[in-house]
Motif scaffolding. Sequence first.
Motif, PDB file in Angstrom:
ATOM      1  N   HIS A 122      -4.163  -6.206   9.698  1.00 49.25           N
ATOM      2  CA  HIS A 122      -3.229  -4.696   9.824  1.00 49.25           C
ATOM      3  C   HIS A 122      -2.582  -3.592   9.902  1.00 49.25           C
ATOM      4  CE1 HIS A 122       1.411  -4.969   9.377  1.00 49.25           C
ATOM      5  NE2 HIS A 122       1.393  -4.416   8.245  1.00 49.25           N
ATOM      6  N   TYR A 123      -3.346  -2.883   9.450  1.00 48.25           N
ATOM      7  CA  TYR A 123      -3.929  -1.829   9.657  1.00 48.25           C
ATOM      8  C   TYR A 123      -5.383  -1.197  10.533  1.00 48.25           C
ATOM      9  CZ  TYR A 123      -0.588  -1.277   5.866  1.00 48.25           C
ATOM     10  OH  TYR A 123       0.686  -1.166   5.206  1.00 48.25           O
ATOM     11  N   SER A 124      -4.549  -0.327  11.216  1.00 55.70           N
ATOM     12  CA  SER A 124      -6.694   0.377  11.210  1.00 55.70           C
ATOM     13  C   SER A 124      -7.325   1.098  10.505  1.00 55.70           C
ATOM     14  CB  SER A 124      -6.251   0.777  12.709  1.00 55.70           C
ATOM     15  OG  SER A 124      -6.255   2.380  11.980  1.00 55.70           O
ATOM     16  N   PRO A 125      -9.390   1.060  10.400  1.00 55.05           N
ATOM     17  CA  PRO A 125      -9.678   1.008   9.286  1.00 55.05           C
ATOM     18  C   PRO A 125      -9.114   2.807   8.483  1.00 55.05           C
ATOM     19  CG  PRO A 125     -11.057   1.012  10.854  1.00 55.05           C
ATOM     20  CD  PRO A 125      -9.708   0.439  11.578  1.00 55.05           C
ATOM     21  N   ASP A 126      -8.841   3.247   9.631  1.00 53.53           N
ATOM     22  CA  ASP A 126      -9.097   5.260   9.596  1.00 53.53           C
ATOM     23  C   ASP A 126      -6.850   5.184   8.295  1.00 53.53           C
ATOM     24  OD1 ASP A 126      -7.590   4.606  11.891  1.00 53.53           O
ATOM     25  OD2 ASP A 126      -7.555   6.349  12.131  1.00 53.53           O
ATOM     26  N   GLN A 127      -6.747   4.184   8.559  1.00 55.27           N
ATOM     27  CA  GLN A 127      -5.073   4.491   8.289  1.00 55.27           C
ATOM     28  C   GLN A 127      -4.909   3.703   6.786  1.00 55.27           C
ATOM     29  OE1 GLN A 127      -2.732   1.517  10.910  1.00 55.27           O
ATOM     30  NE2 GLN A 127      -0.415   2.656  10.623  1.00 55.27           N
ATOM     31  N   GLY A 128      -3.790   3.961   5.954  1.00 55.50           N
ATOM     32  CA  GLY A 128      -3.471   3.305   4.254  1.00 55.50           C
ATOM     33  C   GLY A 128      -1.961   2.699   4.617  1.00 55.50           C
ATOM     34  N   ALA A 129      -2.148   2.407   3.474  1.00 57.03           N
ATOM     35  CA  ALA A 129      -0.819   1.666   3.107  1.00 57.03           C
ATOM     36  C   ALA A 129       0.392   2.170   2.759  1.00 57.03           C
ATOM     37  CB  ALA A 129      -0.423   0.289   1.482  1.00 57.03           C
ATOM     38  N   GLY A 130       1.583   1.941   3.006  1.00 62.01           N
ATOM     39  CA  GLY A 130       3.061   3.001   3.892  1.00 62.01           C
ATOM     40  C   GLY A 130       2.857   2.704   1.918  1.00 62.01           C
ATOM     41  N   PHE A 131       4.960   2.678   1.947  1.00 62.30           N
ATOM     42  CA  PHE A 131       4.823   3.379   0.395  1.00 62.30           C
ATOM     43  C   PHE A 131       5.204   1.832  -0.261  1.00 62.30           C
ATOM     44  CE2 PHE A 131       9.067   3.093  -2.315  1.00 62.30           C
ATOM     45  CZ  PHE A 131       8.591   4.499  -3.678  1.00 62.30           C
ATOM     46  N   ILE A 132       5.585   0.874   0.882  1.00 61.31           N
ATOM     47  CA  ILE A 132       6.048  -0.400   0.823  1.00 61.31           C
ATOM     48  C   ILE A 132       5.752  -0.954   0.407  1.00 61.31           C
ATOM     49  CG2 ILE A 132       7.540  -2.116   1.054  1.00 61.31           C
ATOM     50  CD1 ILE A 132       9.011  -0.425   3.092  1.00 61.31           C
ATOM     51  N   MET A 133       4.346  -1.468   1.140  1.00 58.13           N
ATOM     52  CA  MET A 133       3.387  -2.243   0.398  1.00 58.13           C
ATOM     53  C   MET A 133       2.927  -1.465  -0.582  1.00 58.13           C
ATOM     54  SD  MET A 133       3.042  -4.299   2.509  1.00 58.13           S
ATOM     55  CE  MET A 133       1.642  -4.936   2.455  1.00 58.13           C
ATOM     56  N   ALA A 134       2.584  -0.592  -1.040  1.00 55.44           N
ATOM     57  CA  ALA A 134       1.344  -0.315  -2.361  1.00 55.44           C
ATOM     58  C   ALA A 134       1.964  -0.552  -3.528  1.00 55.44           C
ATOM     59  CB  ALA A 134       1.900   1.746  -1.953  1.00 55.44           C
ATOM     60  N   THR A 135       3.601  -0.442  -3.285  1.00 50.18           N
ATOM     61  CA  THR A 135       4.420  -1.123  -4.531  1.00 50.18           C
ATOM     62  C   THR A 135       4.326  -2.572  -4.890  1.00 50.18           C
ATOM     63  OG1 THR A 135       6.771   0.494  -4.244  1.00 50.18           O
ATOM     64  CG2 THR A 135       6.728  -1.240  -5.059  1.00 50.18           C
ATOM     65  N   ILE A 136       4.590  -3.549  -3.471  1.00 48.84           N
ATOM     66  CA  ILE A 136       4.249  -4.790  -2.960  1.00 48.84           C
ATOM     67  C   ILE A 136       2.650  -5.082  -3.852  1.00 48.84           C
ATOM     68  CG2 ILE A 136       2.992  -7.012  -1.971  1.00 48.84           C
ATOM     69  CD1 ILE A 136       5.978  -6.093  -0.801  1.00 48.84           C
ATOM     70  N   GLY A 137       1.499  -4.133  -3.983  1.00 52.67           N
ATOM     71  CA  GLY A 137       0.168  -3.689  -3.994  1.00 52.67           C
ATOM     72  C   GLY A 137       0.186  -3.843  -5.806  1.00 52.67           C
ATOM     73  N   ALA A 138       1.459  -2.991  -6.270  1.00 47.92           N
ATOM     74  CA  ALA A 138       1.246  -2.606  -7.584  1.00 47.92           C
ATOM     75  C   ALA A 138       1.716  -3.455  -8.538  1.00 47.92           C
ATOM     76  CB  ALA A 138       2.078  -1.755  -7.792  1.00 47.92           C
ATOM     77  N   VAL A 139       2.681  -4.141  -7.878  1.00 47.02           N
ATOM     78  CA  VAL A 139       3.303  -5.596  -8.558  1.00 47.02           C
ATOM     79  C   VAL A 139       1.974  -6.813  -8.507  1.00 47.02           C
ATOM     80  CG1 VAL A 139       5.139  -7.522  -8.350  1.00 47.02           C
ATOM     81  CG2 VAL A 139       5.746  -4.863  -7.664  1.00 47.02           C
TER      82      VAL A 139
END
Length: 90
Positions: free
Chosen positions: A56-73
């Motif tokens: 879903h993300y390229s190697p130089d790309q990080g998760a966005g805010f929404i995915m960071a929140t889901i990851g934190a959950v």
Amino acid sequence: MSMGGLLWIIVVGFVAGLIARWLAPGPNNPSGFILTTILGIAGAFLATFIGQAIGHYSPDQGAGFIMATIGAVVVLFIWHRLVASGVIKG
């Protein structure tokens, strides 16, 4: 990485951690600014790792805010399971 980039990571991590704690409340949630920020940053790392692993993300790309929140959950859910099983003390 610039100082502004590091500050942005901390702010986004803190907000993602706050939202995750609000979405998944519990008596043994990590509390305080530092642990909430670490929760959000760990969620962003988890979301980035999984997103890159499934393409879903390229190697130089990080998760966005929404995915960071889901990851934190998800990290908070794992935390709750570890505390409930007695592996760590909450």
